[in-house]
Write an enzyme that holds these catalytic residues in place. Structure first.
Site, PDB file in Angstrom:
ATOM      1  N   LYS A 162      -4.379  -7.639   0.469  1.00 18.45           N
ATOM      2  CA  LYS A 162      -3.678  -7.360  -0.801  1.00 18.45           C
ATOM      3  C   LYS A 162      -3.838  -8.587  -1.697  1.00 18.45           C
ATOM      4  O   LYS A 162      -3.045  -9.534  -1.648  1.00 18.45           O
ATOM      5  CB  LYS A 162      -2.199  -7.053  -0.510  1.00 18.45           C
ATOM      6  CG  LYS A 162      -1.461  -6.479  -1.687  1.00 18.45           C
ATOM      7  CD  LYS A 162      -0.131  -5.882  -1.255  1.00 18.45           C
ATOM      8  CE  LYS A 162       0.755  -5.523  -2.432  1.00 18.45           C
ATOM      9  NZ  LYS A 162       0.208  -4.517  -3.339  1.00 18.45           N
TER      10      LYS A 162
HETATM   11  N1  PMP Z   1      -2.595   1.008  -1.503  1.00 15.13           N
HETATM   12  C1  PMP Z   1      -2.666   0.075  -2.450  1.00 15.13           C
HETATM   13  C2  PMP Z   1      -3.999  -0.232  -3.045  1.00 15.13           C
HETATM   14  C3  PMP Z   1      -1.534  -0.605  -2.900  1.00 15.13           C
HETATM   15  O1  PMP Z   1      -1.597  -1.522  -3.858  1.00 15.13           O
HETATM   16  C4  PMP Z   1      -0.283  -0.295  -2.324  1.00 15.13           C
HETATM   17  C5  PMP Z   1       0.970  -1.004  -2.796  1.00 15.13           C
HETATM   18  N2  PMP Z   1       1.201  -2.178  -2.091  1.00 15.13           N
HETATM   19  C6  PMP Z   1      -0.229   0.672  -1.312  1.00 15.13           C
HETATM   20  C7  PMP Z   1      -1.406   1.310  -0.924  1.00 15.13           C
HETATM   21  C8  PMP Z   1       1.045   0.990  -0.605  1.00 15.13           C
HETATM   22  O2  PMP Z   1       1.402  -0.077   0.252  1.00 15.13           O
HETATM   23  P1  PMP Z   1       2.915  -0.403   0.599  1.00 15.13           P
HETATM   24  O3  PMP Z   1       3.514   0.848   1.083  1.00 15.13           O
HETATM   25  O4  PMP Z   1       2.828  -1.439   1.646  1.00 15.13           O
HETATM   26  O5  PMP Z   1       3.550  -0.886  -0.651  1.00 15.13           O
END
Ligand code: PMP
Length: 322
Positions: A162
């Site tokens: 991320k």
């Molecule tokens: N995919 C992407 C590309 C994202 O940016 C996010 C947001 N963090 C998610 C999926 C969902 O992840 P999470 O549930 O950990 O927020």
């Protein structure tokens, strides 16, 4: 887009500093090149009046894993120290419900995308108030999404990490959708399979089963995705979490939804695609939106985040004294 309203303090490099003083230099490497591990975490006000950070240690684990995947960044704190810093930031800002953004920056390091091994690393934690990411009514009525021409090809970037730079792809997908009058973009992998939203994981429901693209795909291992899978399996719903979803599977689905920290569980009402002549074709998903399974999962999810399901309380919630 959710505005960031100033709060009292931002945590920077080991201490809380007044909001207006949380500055970095313009030559910061992360500003120049976007190699910035970050997390987005929600804090919820629970039904018993207390506030709890949702899945804090999973988020901080992923933050460190993102840094590790780059092979470039070593965070100069332990995971426990960052968890404590998040808690302190929430407390000192009296943030009973909202969003927390920890981020790791490569400091001033010179010109060139690859910084030297001994480049300075900075860590910040930004608190903010936060409402419905995809707009009022999105959770109740669902959203309209558009398939993006911008893809996520696994040989281009380490999508499991991320990193702020990845969100150029997300911004382009979202811009494209918004310009055509849709709420969110949906991205395909290099083979043309739907895999994610701009910043959400994707699920479909078909014949009572839940399907989501596997972690072998160029997606983020979403913490909400993982929570949804566990909530569903615990209720006896079959989940295929290593699915390859074709476009036709999505169009034929009984239900579809996006999930993520910001989006929570947002039903998808319509999927649209633009052909090479610029004509947009819209496909409604299922007969009602939200469908029964999506509704059930929303209900379970909001109960879990608000501390109403005992079995997830200890593992998923970090209660904060405010
Ligand atoms: N995919 C992407 C590309 C994202 O940016 C996010 C947001 N963090 C998610 C999926 C969902 O992840 P999470 O549930 O950990 O927020």
């Amino acid at each position: 887009m959710a505005k960031i309203e100033p709060m009292d303090f931002i945590w920077m490099d080991g201490k809380l500093v007044p909001w207006q003083e949380a500055m970095i230099h313009i030559t910061t490497h992360s500003v120049l090149y976007g190699i910035t591990p970050f997390e987005g975490i929600r804090i919820y006000k629970c039904s018993d009046g207390r506030s709890a950070i949702f899945r804090l240690n999973s988020h901080i684990y992923r933050l460190f894993n993102t840094a590790k995947i780059t092979g470039i960044i070593k965070i100069p704190f332990t995971r426990l120290e960052i968890e404590q810093a998040v808690i302190e930031t929430v407390q000192k800002n009296k943030l009973e419900e909202g969003y927390i953004r920890p981020l790791v920056l490569i400091g001033v390091a010179g010109i060139g995308p690859l910084p030297d091994d001994n480049s300075p690393i900075q860590v910040a934690i930004i608190p903010c108030r936060f409402g419905h990411y995809l707009g009022g009514g999105a959770l109740e009525r669902g959203i309209r999404v558009k398939i993006s021409k911008w893809r996520r090809d696994d040989r281009v970037l380490p999508w499991h990490a991320k990193l702020a730079g990845h969100y150029i792809n997300a911004a382009l997908a979202k811009k494209e959708a918004k310009e055509s009058g849709y709420d969110e973009g949906l991205v395909l992998d290099s083979r043309g399979c739907p895999i994610e939203g701009s910043a959400e994981n994707l699920f479909i429901v078909k014949d009572g089963e839940l399907l989501t693209p596997g972690l072998d795909k160029p997606i983020l291992a979403g913490i909400t995705r993982n929570s949804v899978i566990r909530l569903a399996r615990n209720k006896g719903i079959t989940v295929k979490d290593d699915a390859t979803i074709l476009k036709d599977d999505l169009y034929d689905a009984d239900e579809a939804f996006f999930c993520g920290t910001a989006a929570e569980i947002t039903p998808i009402r319509v999927v649209a695609e633009e052909d090479k002549y610029g004509e947009i074709e819209e496909v409604p998903i299922g007969s009602v939106c939200p469908g029964a399974t999506t509704k059930k999962l929303q209900e379970l999810f909001f109960k879990a985040v608000r501390g109403e399901i005992a079995e997830y309380q200890k593992e998923w919630l970090t209660y904060i004294e405010i």
